[in-house]
Design a protein around this motif. Sequence first.
Motif, PDB file in Angstrom:
ATOM      1  N   ASP A 131       0.900  -1.361  -0.009  1.00  0.00           N
ATOM      2  CA  ASP A 131      -0.242  -0.297  -0.228  1.00  0.00           C
ATOM      3  C   ASP A 131       0.562   1.249   0.168  1.00  0.00           C
ATOM      4  O   ASP A 131       0.110   2.550  -1.049  1.00  0.00           O
ATOM      5  CB  ASP A 131      -1.164   0.027   1.090  1.00  0.00           C
ATOM      6  N   TRP A 150       5.029   4.396  11.302  1.00  0.00           N
ATOM      7  CA  TRP A 150       5.535   3.114  11.187  1.00  0.00           C
ATOM      8  C   TRP A 150       6.936   3.845  11.457  1.00  0.00           C
ATOM      9  O   TRP A 150       7.732   2.713  11.392  1.00  0.00           O
ATOM     10  CB  TRP A 150       4.990   2.362   9.837  1.00  0.00           C
ATOM     11  N   PHE A 158       3.608   9.463  20.819  1.00  0.00           N
ATOM     12  CA  PHE A 158       3.068  10.673  22.169  1.00  0.00           C
ATOM     13  C   PHE A 158       3.385  12.286  22.240  1.00  0.00           C
ATOM     14  O   PHE A 158       3.882  12.818  22.564  1.00  0.00           O
ATOM     15  CB  PHE A 158       2.735   9.966  23.531  1.00  0.00           C
ATOM     16  N   TRP A 167       7.920  18.581  17.418  1.00  0.00           N
ATOM     17  CA  TRP A 167       7.107  17.282  17.661  1.00  0.00           C
ATOM     18  C   TRP A 167       7.777  16.571  16.823  1.00  0.00           C
ATOM     19  O   TRP A 167       7.777  16.951  15.671  1.00  0.00           O
ATOM     20  CB  TRP A 167       5.654  18.346  17.139  1.00  0.00           C
TER      21      TRP A 167
ATOM     22  N   MET B   1      -5.999   0.082   2.071  1.00  0.00           N
ATOM     23  CA  MET B   1      -5.027   0.367   2.719  1.00  0.00           C
ATOM     24  C   MET B   1      -4.885   0.630   4.263  1.00  0.00           C
ATOM     25  O   MET B   1      -5.322   0.562   5.349  1.00  0.00           O
ATOM     26  CB  MET B   1      -5.406   2.516   1.955  1.00  0.00           C
ATOM     27  N   ALA B   2      -3.873   1.178   4.259  1.00  0.00           N
ATOM     28  CA  ALA B   2      -2.898   0.221   5.483  1.00  0.00           C
ATOM     29  C   ALA B   2      -3.502   1.206   6.469  1.00  0.00           C
ATOM     30  O   ALA B   2      -3.453   2.158   6.058  1.00  0.00           O
ATOM     31  CB  ALA B   2      -1.784   0.215   5.304  1.00  0.00           C
ATOM     32  N   PRO B   4      -2.075   3.365   8.945  1.00  0.00           N
ATOM     33  CA  PRO B   4      -0.407   4.346   9.876  1.00  0.00           C
ATOM     34  C   PRO B   4      -0.921   3.932  11.068  1.00  0.00           C
ATOM     35  O   PRO B   4       0.189   4.290  11.896  1.00  0.00           O
ATOM     36  CB  PRO B   4      -0.382   5.570   9.244  1.00  0.00           C
ATOM     37  N   LYS B   5      -2.626   4.205  11.736  1.00  0.00           N
ATOM     38  CA  LYS B   5      -2.652   4.183  13.281  1.00  0.00           C
ATOM     39  C   LYS B   5      -2.309   6.153  14.028  1.00  0.00           C
ATOM     40  O   LYS B   5      -1.729   5.248  14.807  1.00  0.00           O
ATOM     41  CB  LYS B   5      -2.176   3.733  13.752  1.00  0.00           C
ATOM     42  N   HIS B   6      -2.526   6.898  12.779  1.00  0.00           N
ATOM     43  CA  HIS B   6      -1.817   8.323  14.208  1.00  0.00           C
ATOM     44  C   HIS B   6      -2.860   8.534  14.960  1.00  0.00           C
ATOM     45  O   HIS B   6      -3.884   8.328  15.486  1.00  0.00           O
ATOM     46  CB  HIS B   6      -1.944   9.279  13.210  1.00  0.00           C
ATOM     47  N   ILE B   7      -2.565   9.025  16.080  1.00  0.00           N
ATOM     48  CA  ILE B   7      -3.001   9.333  17.585  1.00  0.00           C
ATOM     49  C   ILE B   7      -3.849   9.987  17.559  1.00  0.00           C
ATOM     50  O   ILE B   7      -3.427  11.119  16.460  1.00  0.00           O
ATOM     51  CB  ILE B   7      -1.955   9.495  18.707  1.00  0.00           C
ATOM     52  N   LEU B  12      -4.525  13.009  21.835  1.00  0.00           N
ATOM     53  CA  LEU B  12      -2.988  13.773  21.728  1.00  0.00           C
ATOM     54  C   LEU B  12      -3.228  15.390  22.128  1.00  0.00           C
ATOM     55  O   LEU B  12      -2.626  15.585  23.479  1.00  0.00           O
ATOM     56  CB  LEU B  12      -2.895  14.613  20.198  1.00  0.00           C
ATOM     57  N   HIS B  15      -2.860  13.567  26.300  1.00  0.00           N
ATOM     58  CA  HIS B  15      -0.961  13.085  26.024  1.00  0.00           C
ATOM     59  C   HIS B  15       0.368  13.620  25.355  1.00  0.00           C
ATOM     60  O   HIS B  15       0.697  12.979  25.904  1.00  0.00           O
ATOM     61  CB  HIS B  15      -0.869  11.557  25.831  1.00  0.00           C
ATOM     62  N   ALA B  16      -0.179  15.191  24.653  1.00  0.00           N
ATOM     63  CA  ALA B  16       0.917  14.672  23.251  1.00  0.00           C
ATOM     64  C   ALA B  16       2.185  15.389  23.744  1.00  0.00           C
ATOM     65  O   ALA B  16       1.699  16.196  25.062  1.00  0.00           O
ATOM     66  CB  ALA B  16       0.439  15.310  22.139  1.00  0.00           C
ATOM     67  N   GLY B  17       2.927  15.232  23.770  1.00  0.00           N
ATOM     68  CA  GLY B  17       4.590  15.861  24.348  1.00  0.00           C
ATOM     69  C   GLY B  17       4.781  15.402  25.998  1.00  0.00           C
ATOM     70  O   GLY B  17       6.275  15.650  26.273  1.00  0.00           O
ATOM     71  N   SER B  74       2.212  21.148  18.765  1.00  0.00           N
ATOM     72  CA  SER B  74       2.582  21.591  18.358  1.00  0.00           C
ATOM     73  C   SER B  74       1.680  20.719  17.146  1.00  0.00           C
ATOM     74  O   SER B  74       0.904  20.285  16.021  1.00  0.00           O
ATOM     75  CB  SER B  74       4.001  20.989  18.007  1.00  0.00           C
ATOM     76  N   ALA B  75       1.573  19.472  18.025  1.00  0.00           N
ATOM     77  CA  ALA B  75       0.874  17.941  17.846  1.00  0.00           C
ATOM     78  C   ALA B  75      -1.199  18.442  17.422  1.00  0.00           C
ATOM     79  O   ALA B  75      -1.446  17.814  15.933  1.00  0.00           O
ATOM     80  CB  ALA B  75       0.752  17.023  18.627  1.00  0.00           C
ATOM     81  N   GLY B  78      -1.253  20.543  14.046  1.00  0.00           N
ATOM     82  CA  GLY B  78       0.168  20.048  12.301  1.00  0.00           C
ATOM     83  C   GLY B  78       1.401  20.588  12.652  1.00  0.00           C
ATOM     84  O   GLY B  78       1.736  20.251  11.349  1.00  0.00           O
ATOM     85  N   GLY B  79       2.280  21.091  13.380  1.00  0.00           N
ATOM     86  CA  GLY B  79       3.491  21.614  13.146  1.00  0.00           C
ATOM     87  C   GLY B  79       4.500  20.769  13.506  1.00  0.00           C
ATOM     88  O   GLY B  79       4.310  19.723  13.682  1.00  0.00           O
ATOM     89  N   VAL B  80       5.367  21.796  13.113  1.00  0.00           N
ATOM     90  CA  VAL B  80       6.911  20.612  13.522  1.00  0.00           C
ATOM     91  C   VAL B  80       7.642  21.005  14.607  1.00  0.00           C
ATOM     92  O   VAL B  80       8.367  20.124  15.452  1.00  0.00           O
ATOM     93  CB  VAL B  80       7.893  20.724  12.638  1.00  0.00           C
TER      94      VAL B  80
END
Lengths: 262, 433
Positions: A131, A150, A158, A167, B1-2, B4-7, B12, B15-17, B74-75, B78-80
């Motif tokens: 995929d 992945w 997290f 991030w 489609m696979a 990807p299992k994003h949180i 977030l 928990h994020a960070g 950031s999470a 959707g930033g870096v």
Amino acid sequence: MDFSLDGYRVFAATGGVPFDSAKPSLILLHGAGMNHTVWALQARYLAHHGQNVLAVDLPGHGKSEGAAFSCVEEYAGWLLRFLDAANLKQAALAGHSLGALIALETAGKAPERILRLILLGVAARMAVHPDMLASAREGTNEVIRCMTSWCHARKHHFGGNRLPGMWMLGLAHHLIARSKPGVIFAGLSACNDYKGALDAAGRITCPTLLVLGDSDLMTPAKGGRELAGLIKNARAETIPGSGHMMMSEAPDATLDLMRGAF
Amino acid sequence: MADPKHIRFDTLALHAGQQPDSEHGSLAVPIYQTTSYVFKSTDHAASLFNLERAGHIYSRISNPTVSVLEERLSALEGGVGAVATASGQAALHLAIVTLMGSGGHIVASRALYGGSYNLLALTLPRFGITASFVDPRDANAFKSAIRPETRLIFAETVGNPNLEVLDIPQIAQVAHEAGLPLMIDATFTTPYLGQPIALGADIVMHSATKYLGGHGVAIGGILIDGGSFDWEAQAAKFPTLTEPYAGYHGLDFAEEFGPAAFIMRARAEGLRDFGASMSPTTAFHLLQGIETLPLRMARHIHNARQVVRFLETAPGVAWVNSPDLPEHPDHDRAQELYPKGSTAIVTFGIKGGRKAAATFIEKLKVFSHLANIGDAKSLAIHPASTTHQQMNAQALAAAGIGEDLIRLSVGLEDERDLVEDLAQALHAAAKGG
């Protein structure tokens, strides 16, 4: 700094220290869809501690011109020509993922030119999920979402970046998203199709370090350890809690292992 | 489609960070109330100072508690990466001084928070940075105002206080065609309602004091790097990011950090030298708020809709302004960009002008009269005499701020109590006090 090779510009970051071909040289090779910035937390330190670092952008990646190759052997030939262009008779190579296969193939092809080998996130076979390949071929975002997910251990979904405020997943996503059209597919195809690892491993003579992540979904550590067993002078080190992106997931442990290889 | 299992977003937000505290297993984010951090060796110290290794040196530049907040936002956006600052104003200032020096120019929406307007129109010109203000609904006006020395386009997701909904994709296109980044102040919307980076913005800032914190207990700001702007493609405009910096032995931020060049420079230079950093205790308070951001924002939006419904037919109300209303000029855009709701800020005109406005404000019992928005508690203010009083009559008129305008920040109380409070205050205002 820029080099010229095959009529194209090749960019290589030097870690903030001017290039000096008289010093021991270390070429850093990034993975598919990435560029030299993946080494940000290793290259600068190594460059300031005696290594002549060249963190290259592979053809078609980052600031390097030309088309990305879809074959590891072609990259290996390119890398040997790059050593010539940089006036380096010998060098150490450190490669991550696709970059590790390129380093492996190059060291097998010209063992007399490679002084040391550091292979990170590596296995003899790197089968890519169909995929992902399909999405990469079609240029959709799904491949970036899959790679971002992945490539990182679940715990790092997290966060908890050593680099304050950064991030990890977002950084990887936006880095890969900068790839020019076709580059991700070429890189993943090169990984997926490479079958020369066993031959190359048998020809390697230099000291070799494999740096593996115990939570690596892309190249599980077991595969890396098996590859290490095929290289005469190799040892494998596993970083607890790290996935495939050990340079960002475990930057200090990765750097310390790399330092220890010299 | 696979998969990807994003949180997902709500997870977030909690928990994020944060990685569990390895020493004691603390579930809450520990408050690292420390100024500095013991080095492991002289080599470790030197490498931290030269950005060769990652880690904390001094809490003006980074702190583990503050870093959790930065990563979390950031999470969510959707930033870096992000830098937390002492206030939203500090975040705006930090972004500007990271991108430009004297001679720089900004094209900004004229519908800005009064504090932002003051900084751009009155204060920064003393330091050689100027701004042009344009109608946020007019993409051509943004385009026409761009000059060779322009370095930034700046606007709010939803204008303050007239609630213009910015067409972020269109303004981003204008900015990018001119080789400029678009920075969005997303304080009114929060990442729960919309994520400007996904719509094309390059930098996002918030006054975290408002909805993110949500409880009116801490002042703070956040600056988030979208990681998408190619600084090296515009190297001549952004030498701070693309040329060697003597402050770190010739470090070239774009070369070294790629998509994170802007936020790395903002921290490494901006927090080091300007020093408007956030305290760890403030970060802790803001993190408590962000944990419930999805729940609170949904309730804010629900209550705001009930208030709008009441005001539409209430005696003493001359007009009601909310992007939720079909007659709002940006209603369709609001529905498209912010499907969960665009704002819990409501403005309306009170019959009787300034005098009636004063009576109304003073008679409110549940709504509090103060200069803030985004609190869990409902708030009200008369902008012409408070938040925007530095603007002259011409600027007020251009920004659409009349003397009859009341701004409500609708909180989380029982919606019936809010409506009853508004009704009694309107009644008193109509009677003349």
